[in-house]
Every structure is written in structure tokens, then in C-alpha cells.
Scaffold this motif. Structure first.
Motif, PDB file in Angstrom:
ATOM      1  N   HIS A 109      -9.356  44.750 -37.390  1.00 24.91           N
ATOM      2  CA  HIS A 109      -8.191  45.949 -37.245  1.00 24.91           C
ATOM      3  C   HIS A 109      -8.622  46.338 -35.835  1.00 24.91           C
ATOM      4  N   GLU A 110      -7.733  45.819 -34.720  1.00 22.36           N
ATOM      5  CA  GLU A 110      -7.865  46.381 -33.455  1.00 22.36           C
ATOM      6  C   GLU A 110      -7.871  47.576 -32.831  1.00 22.36           C
ATOM      7  N   CYS A 111      -7.095  48.479 -33.810  1.00 22.94           N
ATOM      8  CA  CYS A 111      -6.871  49.682 -33.928  1.00 22.94           C
ATOM      9  C   CYS A 111      -8.278  50.580 -33.979  1.00 22.94           C
ATOM     10  N   ALA A 112      -9.283  49.925 -34.503  1.00 28.18           N
ATOM     11  CA  ALA A 112     -10.629  50.733 -34.920  1.00 28.18           C
ATOM     12  C   ALA A 112     -11.294  50.993 -33.780  1.00 28.18           C
ATOM     13  N   GLU A 113     -11.059  50.511 -32.895  1.00 27.48           N
ATOM     14  CA  GLU A 113     -12.037  50.467 -31.362  1.00 27.48           C
ATOM     15  C   GLU A 113     -10.968  51.544 -30.427  1.00 27.48           C
ATOM     16  N   LEU A 114     -10.007  51.700 -30.701  1.00 23.24           N
ATOM     17  CA  LEU A 114      -9.345  52.268 -29.718  1.00 23.24           C
ATOM     18  C   LEU A 114      -9.571  53.959 -30.058  1.00 23.24           C
ATOM     19  N   LEU A 115      -9.978  54.611 -29.009  1.00 22.15           N
ATOM     20  CA  LEU A 115      -9.993  55.976 -28.823  1.00 22.15           C
ATOM     21  C   LEU A 115      -8.818  56.713 -28.055  1.00 22.15           C
ATOM     22  N   PHE A 116      -8.279  57.858 -28.956  1.00 24.59           N
ATOM     23  CA  PHE A 116      -7.390  58.514 -28.371  1.00 24.59           C
ATOM     24  C   PHE A 116      -7.248  59.818 -28.763  1.00 24.59           C
ATOM     25  N   THR A 117      -6.472  60.550 -28.162  1.00 26.21           N
ATOM     26  CA  THR A 117      -5.999  61.982 -28.645  1.00 26.21           C
ATOM     27  C   THR A 117      -4.320  62.057 -29.018  1.00 26.21           C
ATOM     28  N   GLY A 118      -4.367  62.482 -30.180  1.00 26.81           N
ATOM     29  CA  GLY A 118      -2.864  62.678 -30.566  1.00 26.81           C
ATOM     30  C   GLY A 118      -2.322  63.909 -30.774  1.00 26.81           C
ATOM     31  N   ILE A 119      -0.936  64.189 -30.360  1.00 30.83           N
ATOM     32  CA  ILE A 119      -0.436  65.464 -30.043  1.00 30.83           C
ATOM     33  C   ILE A 119       0.789  65.294 -30.816  1.00 30.83           C
ATOM     34  N   ILE A 120       1.020  66.277 -31.824  1.00 34.44           N
ATOM     35  CA  ILE A 120       2.554  66.170 -32.448  1.00 34.44           C
ATOM     36  C   ILE A 120       3.152  67.760 -32.219  1.00 34.44           C
ATOM     37  N   LEU A 121       4.209  67.777 -31.382  1.00 31.04           N
ATOM     38  CA  LEU A 121       4.828  69.125 -31.003  1.00 31.04           C
ATOM     39  C   LEU A 121       6.128  69.087 -31.562  1.00 31.04           C
ATOM     40  N   LEU A 122       6.472  70.238 -32.491  1.00 30.91           N
ATOM     41  CA  LEU A 122       7.512  70.395 -33.393  1.00 30.91           C
ATOM     42  C   LEU A 122       8.113  71.686 -32.871  1.00 30.91           C
ATOM     43  N   GLU A 123       9.726  71.510 -32.577  1.00 30.34           N
ATOM     44  CA  GLU A 123      10.348  72.581 -32.137  1.00 30.34           C
ATOM     45  C   GLU A 123      11.675  72.559 -33.140  1.00 30.34           C
ATOM     46  N   PRO A 124      11.932  73.841 -33.450  1.00 32.67           N
ATOM     47  CA  PRO A 124      13.312  74.058 -34.183  1.00 32.67           C
ATOM     48  C   PRO A 124      14.342  73.476 -33.183  1.00 32.67           C
ATOM     49  N   HIS A 125      15.355  72.823 -33.892  1.00 28.50           N
ATOM     50  CA  HIS A 125      16.560  72.257 -33.222  1.00 28.50           C
ATOM     51  C   HIS A 125      17.844  72.619 -33.968  1.00 28.50           C
ATOM     52  N   ALA A 126      19.000  72.541 -33.424  1.00 35.19           N
ATOM     53  CA  ALA A 126      20.203  72.791 -34.107  1.00 35.19           C
ATOM     54  C   ALA A 126      20.355  71.857 -34.913  1.00 35.19           C
ATOM     55  N   ASN A 127      20.119  70.433 -34.935  1.00 34.55           N
ATOM     56  CA  ASN A 127      20.048  69.465 -35.820  1.00 34.55           C
ATOM     57  C   ASN A 127      18.907  69.330 -36.667  1.00 34.55           C
ATOM     58  N   GLY A 128      17.650  70.181 -36.812  1.00 35.56           N
ATOM     59  CA  GLY A 128      16.616  69.897 -37.448  1.00 35.56           C
ATOM     60  C   GLY A 128      15.503  70.270 -36.666  1.00 35.56           C
ATOM     61  N   THR A 129      14.724  69.278 -36.531  1.00 32.51           N
ATOM     62  CA  THR A 129      13.574  69.317 -35.451  1.00 32.51           C
ATOM     63  C   THR A 129      13.425  68.222 -34.055  1.00 32.51           C
ATOM     64  N   ARG A 130      12.989  69.024 -33.194  1.00 30.42           N
ATOM     65  CA  ARG A 130      12.532  68.093 -31.952  1.00 30.42           C
ATOM     66  C   ARG A 130      11.019  67.798 -32.133  1.00 30.42           C
ATOM     67  N   TYR A 131      11.042  66.407 -32.476  1.00 28.54           N
ATOM     68  CA  TYR A 131       9.725  65.778 -32.761  1.00 28.54           C
ATOM     69  C   TYR A 131       9.075  65.125 -31.754  1.00 28.54           C
ATOM     70  N   THR A 132       8.142  65.595 -31.128  1.00 32.42           N
ATOM     71  CA  THR A 132       7.355  64.729 -29.884  1.00 32.42           C
ATOM     72  C   THR A 132       5.828  64.131 -30.419  1.00 32.42           C
TER      73      THR A 132
END
Length: 172
Positions: A109-132
Motif C-alpha cells: 500500500h504505497e499510500c501508507a508511507e505518505l505523510l501529508f496534511t489534508g484540508i477541506i474547505l466548504l463555502e455556500p454557493h448558489a448551486n450548493g457548495t464550493r468544495y476545495t
């Protein structure tokens, strides 16, 4: 919401979409274990366990199961939690902000050794949600490996699964 995240294309991966579901329901899908387990990794993989202690220093733990039945636990730490707006976690720290040892290479599992920081940003949008979504890496090699593993495709497929789950719940 003011986004204080600085995107560095040499070190970070990012994608953004406008999705047609309310941001509160996206937040719930990210922060309620019973929901996260339904969509978090692209099929045919499954998330079979999840613990969320939603506070800075709190646990973000998942176990992913491969189609062959191998299980891959991942423990991380929340760094920032802004309800309905921003979720930041890392697998470079254990709960309580304890540093982790750099993982050994895992040929299964190559992802097992990968260190990272994850960020999810949510903003209201006229069509639902801006997801970043961001994945921030320590070096260009880690970023490249994560991209080659299919970051955008995998995180995009999981997002599509989340949207389908939310829409099914709305119809029920």
C-alpha cells in the motif's frame, strides 16, 4: 470565510468543484463516522472503521480494506476545525499533536508511507457548495508520488460517492 491556505503547486495537490448539495450535509459526511465510512475511499475499496474526535488534537482514524481483504489503518490528528467551513488534519501527527515516526515503505500500500496534511474547505454557493480539497506535502517527491497514485481521480471518486450518499439520504 477567509481562506488562509496558501497553495504551492510544487508541494501541494488541490482540486475544487461546485457540488449540488448543501455544505452542512457535506460537513456531516466528513464529520460523522457512520457517514464517512460509506464514501471515504473509492470503490471497490471500503472504509471499515472510523473514529472521529472533532477538535484540534483529536483523533481522525480510519481503516481501509482492499478488494483482496487487506486492511490499512491510518491514524491522524485534527489541526483545525471550523464547523461547516474548514477541516484540517494530518497523518504526520498522532492524536494530541504527538509526532509520528516516518512510516516505512509498504509495498502492499504505497499510500501508507505518505505523510501529508489534508484540508477541506466548504463555502455556500448558489448551486450548493464550493468544495476545495488540498493535500499538502513536505517535498516535491511526496507530492509527485501522491499525484501518480491518483490523488485527483481517487479524491474525486470519493467525492462523487459522498454526493450520491447525500442525495440518497435526502430522498429517503
Amino acid at each position: 470565510m477567509t481562506n488562509t491556505t496558501t497553495y504551492d503547486p510544487a508541494l501541494d495537490l488541490m482540486f475544487e468543484r461546485v457540488i449540488d448539495v448543501p455544505h452542512q450535509l457535506v460537513w456531516d459526511a466528513w464529520t460523522k463516522p457512520e457517514q464517512l465510512m460509506q464514501w471515504f475511499c473509492p470503490l471497490p475499496w471500503k472504509t471499515v472503521d472510523c473514529t472521529i474526535d472533532l477538535r484540534p488534537g483529536g483523533t481522525f482514524f480510519t481503516v481501509m480494506r482492499s478488494p483482496e481483504g487487506q486492511e490499512f489503518p491510518s491514524t491522524g490528528c485534527y489541526l483545525e476545525v471550523v464547523p461547516n467551513q474548514k477541516l484540517v488534519w494530518t497523518n504526520a501527527l498522532a492524536p494530541g499533536f504527538r509526532p509520528v515516526e516516518r512510516p516505512q515503505a509498504n509495498p502492499d500500500h504505497e499510500c501508507a508511507e505518505l505523510l501529508f496534511t489534508g484540508i477541506i474547505l466548504l463555502e455556500p454557493h448558489a448551486n450548493g457548495t464550493r468544495y476545495t480539497a488540498f493535500a499538502m506535502h513536505t517535498d516535491e517527491d511526496s507530492r509527485a508520488r501522491h499525484a501518480q497514485m491518483g490523488f485527483e481521480e481517487g479524491w474525486g471518486a470519493a467525492l462523487d460517492q459522498m454526493i450520491a450518499m447525500i442525495k440518497a439520504k435526502q430522498k429517503a
